[in-house]
Design an enzyme around this catalytic site. Structure first.
Site, mmCIF file in Angstrom:
data_model
loop_
_atom_site.group_PDB
_atom_site.id
_atom_site.type_symbol
_atom_site.label_atom_id
_atom_site.label_comp_id
_atom_site.label_asym_id
_atom_site.label_seq_id
_atom_site.Cartn_x
_atom_site.Cartn_y
_atom_site.Cartn_z
ATOM 1 N N LYS A 63 0.801 -1.239 0.000
ATOM 2 C CA LYS A 63 0.000 0.000 0.000
ATOM 3 C C LYS A 63 0.830 1.285 0.000
ATOM 4 O O LYS A 63 0.535 2.247 0.715
ATOM 5 C CB LYS A 63 -0.970 0.014 1.204
ATOM 6 C CG LYS A 63 -1.939 -1.123 1.157
ATOM 7 C CD LYS A 63 -2.924 -0.972 0.021
ATOM 8 C CE LYS A 63 -3.320 -2.291 -0.537
ATOM 9 N NZ LYS A 63 -3.899 -2.243 -1.864
ATOM 10 N N GLY A 65 1.834 2.672 -3.076
ATOM 11 C CA GLY A 65 1.758 3.262 -4.411
ATOM 12 C C GLY A 65 2.211 2.300 -5.496
ATOM 13 O O GLY A 65 2.501 2.710 -6.629
ATOM 14 N N THR A 66 2.225 1.020 -5.161
ATOM 15 C CA THR A 66 2.699 0.005 -6.114
ATOM 16 C C THR A 66 1.851 -0.023 -7.383
ATOM 17 O O THR A 66 2.377 -0.136 -8.490
ATOM 18 C CB THR A 66 2.677 -1.392 -5.454
ATOM 19 O OG1 THR A 66 2.941 -1.265 -4.068
ATOM 20 C CG2 THR A 66 3.684 -2.322 -6.098
ATOM 21 N N THR A 67 0.525 0.090 -7.221
ATOM 22 C CA THR A 67 -0.361 -0.012 -8.397
ATOM 23 C C THR A 67 -0.068 1.117 -9.391
ATOM 24 O O THR A 67 -0.106 0.906 -10.612
ATOM 25 C CB THR A 67 -1.843 0.014 -7.943
ATOM 26 O OG1 THR A 67 -2.015 -1.007 -6.962
ATOM 27 C CG2 THR A 67 -2.791 -0.227 -9.095
ATOM 28 N N HIS A 128 6.929 -8.108 -3.253
ATOM 29 C CA HIS A 128 6.884 -7.402 -1.972
ATOM 30 C C HIS A 128 8.002 -7.907 -1.051
ATOM 31 O O HIS A 128 8.039 -7.549 0.127
ATOM 32 C CB HIS A 128 5.533 -7.615 -1.284
ATOM 33 C CG HIS A 128 4.399 -6.829 -1.888
ATOM 34 N ND1 HIS A 128 4.424 -5.459 -2.025
ATOM 35 C CD2 HIS A 128 3.187 -7.209 -2.373
ATOM 36 C CE1 HIS A 128 3.284 -5.043 -2.564
ATOM 37 N NE2 HIS A 128 2.521 -6.088 -2.786
ATOM 38 N N ARG A 150 6.160 5.186 0.995
ATOM 39 C CA ARG A 150 5.166 6.214 1.318
ATOM 40 C C ARG A 150 5.208 6.472 2.814
ATOM 41 O O ARG A 150 5.597 5.586 3.590
ATOM 42 C CB ARG A 150 3.801 5.639 0.920
ATOM 43 C CG ARG A 150 2.646 6.547 1.035
ATOM 44 C CD ARG A 150 1.368 5.837 0.602
ATOM 45 N NE ARG A 150 0.299 6.809 0.451
ATOM 46 C CZ ARG A 150 -0.958 6.504 0.134
ATOM 47 N NH1 ARG A 150 -1.299 5.256 -0.071
ATOM 48 N NH2 ARG A 150 -1.859 7.450 0.029
ATOM 49 N N SER A 158 -4.185 3.313 4.398
ATOM 50 C CA SER A 158 -4.536 2.658 3.136
ATOM 51 C C SER A 158 -4.696 1.141 3.349
ATOM 52 O O SER A 158 -5.632 0.525 2.829
ATOM 53 C CB SER A 158 -3.444 2.956 2.096
ATOM 54 O OG SER A 158 -3.789 2.413 0.858
ATOM 55 N N ARG A 280 -8.340 4.101 -4.398
ATOM 56 C CA ARG A 280 -9.195 4.743 -3.397
ATOM 57 C C ARG A 280 -9.025 6.249 -3.528
ATOM 58 O O ARG A 280 -9.261 6.805 -4.573
ATOM 59 C CB ARG A 280 -8.848 4.191 -1.994
ATOM 60 C CG ARG A 280 -9.975 4.312 -0.982
ATOM 61 C CD ARG A 280 -9.560 3.701 0.364
ATOM 62 N NE ARG A 280 -8.365 4.342 0.921
ATOM 63 C CZ ARG A 280 -8.359 5.398 1.743
ATOM 64 N NH1 ARG A 280 -9.492 5.932 2.117
ATOM 65 N NH2 ARG A 280 -7.222 5.919 2.193
ATOM 66 N N GLY A 282 -6.061 8.167 -2.849
ATOM 67 C CA GLY A 282 -4.776 8.540 -3.447
ATOM 68 C C GLY A 282 -4.311 9.939 -3.080
ATOM 69 O O GLY A 282 -3.838 10.677 -3.943
HETATM 70 P P1 PAP Z 1 -0.753 -2.887 -3.248
HETATM 71 O O1 PAP Z 1 0.346 -2.976 -2.250
HETATM 72 O O2 PAP Z 1 -1.918 -3.788 -2.924
HETATM 73 O O3 PAP Z 1 -0.300 -3.037 -4.669
HETATM 74 P P2 PAP Z 1 -0.724 -0.056 -3.588
HETATM 75 O O4 PAP Z 1 -1.068 0.184 -4.993
HETATM 76 O O5 PAP Z 1 0.714 -0.020 -3.210
HETATM 77 O O6 PAP Z 1 -1.382 -1.409 -3.095
HETATM 78 O O7 PAP Z 1 -1.451 1.036 -2.692
HETATM 79 C C1 PAP Z 1 -2.762 1.457 -2.909
HETATM 80 C C2 PAP Z 1 -2.772 2.953 -2.743
HETATM 81 O O8 PAP Z 1 -2.305 3.570 -3.953
HETATM 82 C C3 PAP Z 1 -4.191 3.479 -2.520
HETATM 83 O O9 PAP Z 1 -4.018 4.612 -1.676
HETATM 84 P P3 PAP Z 1 -5.159 5.169 -0.689
HETATM 85 O O10 PAP Z 1 -5.740 4.000 0.008
HETATM 86 O O11 PAP Z 1 -4.478 6.116 0.220
HETATM 87 O O12 PAP Z 1 -6.121 5.852 -1.585
HETATM 88 C C4 PAP Z 1 -4.622 3.859 -3.917
HETATM 89 O O13 PAP Z 1 -5.677 4.783 -3.956
HETATM 90 C C5 PAP Z 1 -3.322 4.431 -4.463
HETATM 91 N N1 PAP Z 1 -3.272 4.389 -5.931
HETATM 92 C C6 PAP Z 1 -3.622 3.371 -6.757
HETATM 93 N N2 PAP Z 1 -3.440 3.724 -8.035
HETATM 94 C C7 PAP Z 1 -2.982 4.999 -8.037
HETATM 95 C C8 PAP Z 1 -2.623 5.929 -9.077
HETATM 96 N N3 PAP Z 1 -2.715 5.605 -10.351
HETATM 97 N N4 PAP Z 1 -2.192 7.149 -8.689
HETATM 98 C C9 PAP Z 1 -2.090 7.495 -7.384
HETATM 99 N N5 PAP Z 1 -2.409 6.665 -6.367
HETATM 100 C C10 PAP Z 1 -2.857 5.432 -6.679
#
Ligand code: PAP
Length: 316
Positions: A63, A65-67, A128, A150, A158, A280, A282
């Site tokens: 969580k 910012g990997t996605t 991971h 992060r 998150s 979510r 972000g």
């Molecule tokens: P993972 O470890 O399951 O892959 P990961 O993607 O690292 O999750 O973290 C998800 C967070 O990245 C979410 O943050 P939030 O809960 O604070 O909102 C998600 O909203 C955010 N996120 C996913 N895609 C994007 C994007 N394209 N730009 C910015 N933030 C993003």
């Protein structure tokens, strides 16, 4: 896996330290916490994966910012990522999880010796795994590592939202934030302890900046174009025109990805998790909507203590 190997693995897992986490158990292997179904594939990937010099490996704890990076790296690496024709963008039909396979969740999840000979180079993978657990060949070959992290307060918030959504879909009661917070502060969460995970990659990135690109979610939010340009140079794919960078940033933006049909209604076939949960709010500083002053003080103090002398902070 043969039944004798399964028995050996179960015996090994039963010996490991165990802690509850969101209605399930986590096991500590070599200093880091794992769900049992990720553990065997992590062990297999850690021992068996052979990196190639032109591989790109995206690494992170959970969580952080990997996605976002799962979308950006393939878009930088794939020539169609820079074309004007948006209709050919692979992100239209594929959640970012599908564009950059996970070593432990996908590649090594069924077979400890998968046949990767048909994969086209340059191959992209994500994991991971903490730095000390990485396959030796990732550390010693010429492959490049991109690490994203992060602020731990936002990472924790998150994770809470994500995990409680995931377990709610399975009929499990949400884990109260106060209990999850104590667990996070003790370093007990999947792929954690967070601070050890970050420090492992941070220290290595200082020694070998040409090998590890260390990125922060907050820097990406502040200056996405600048960070994406730097990343593209690190990956040996510099941009020729400003429009190309703008295109990549827009294609991978949360606002766009969140609203794509696939990401609103698709389900991750490896984890059974709805793709929508990966997107979510972000934002930077969402913790302010959830933390008490005591929580803020406690986690800030842990972070300051753990990172002391490392040159790393999240001073935003
Ligand atoms: P993972 O470890 O399951 O892959 P990961 O993607 O690292 O999750 O973290 C998800 C967070 O990245 C979410 O943050 P939030 O809960 O604070 O909102 C998600 O909203 C955010 N996120 C996913 N895609 C994007 C994007 N394209 N730009 C910015 N933030 C993003």
């Amino acid at each position: 896996m043969e039944s004798s190997s399964v028995d050996k693995l179960s015996a090994l897992i039963n010996e490991l330290p165990k802690q509850p986490w969101y209605g399930a158990d986590l096991y500590n292997w070599k200093g880091f916490w794992y769900r049992p179904h990720h553990l065997s594939s992590t062990m297999a990937a850690s021992s068996n994966f052979q990196a190639k010099d032109d591989d790109v490996i995206l690494t992170s704890s959970m969580k952080t910012g990997t996605t976002w990076m799962k979308a950006i790296i393939p878009t930088i690496m794939n020539p169609v990522g820079r074309t004007d024709d948006d209709s050919v963008d692979p992100l239209l039909k594929h959640h970012p999880n599908e564009l950059i396979p996970s070593l432990e969740i996908q590649v090594y999840s069924v077979n400890p010796h998968p046949d990767l000979s048909n994969m086209v180079s340059p191959r992209l993978f994500r994991t991971h795994m903490a730095y000390p657990l990485l396959p030796e060949s990732i550390k010693t070959s010429g492959c490049k590592i991109v690490y994203i992290t992060r602020d731990p307060k936002d990472t924790f918030v998150s994770t809470c939202h994500f995990m409680n959504s995931v377990i709610a879909a399975r009929g499990v009661e949400p884990w109260p934030m106060s209990e999850a917070f104590e667990s996070f502060c003790k370093g007990v969460h999947t792929f954690g302890p967070f601070h050890d995970h970050v420090l492992g990659y941070w220290k290595e990135s200082l020694k070998r900046p040409e090998k590890i690109c260390f990125m922060r979610y907050e820097d990406m939010k502040k200056d996405p174009k600048g960070e994406v340009k730097k990343l593209a140079c690190f990956l040996g794919r510099p941009f020729e025109k400003d429009q190309e960078v703008e295109k990549v940033v827009w294609r991978c933006s949360l606002e766009r990805l969140k609203n794509l049909e696939m990401n609103q209604h698709g389900v991750d076939p490896w984890l059974g998790i709805d793709y929508k949960h990966y997107f979510r709010r972000g934002i930077v500083g969402d913790w302010k909507n959830h933390f008490t002053d005591e929580m803020k003080e406690k986690l800030n103090q842990i972070t300051a203590m753990k990172f002391e002398g490392s040159g790393l902070d999240f001073g935003y």
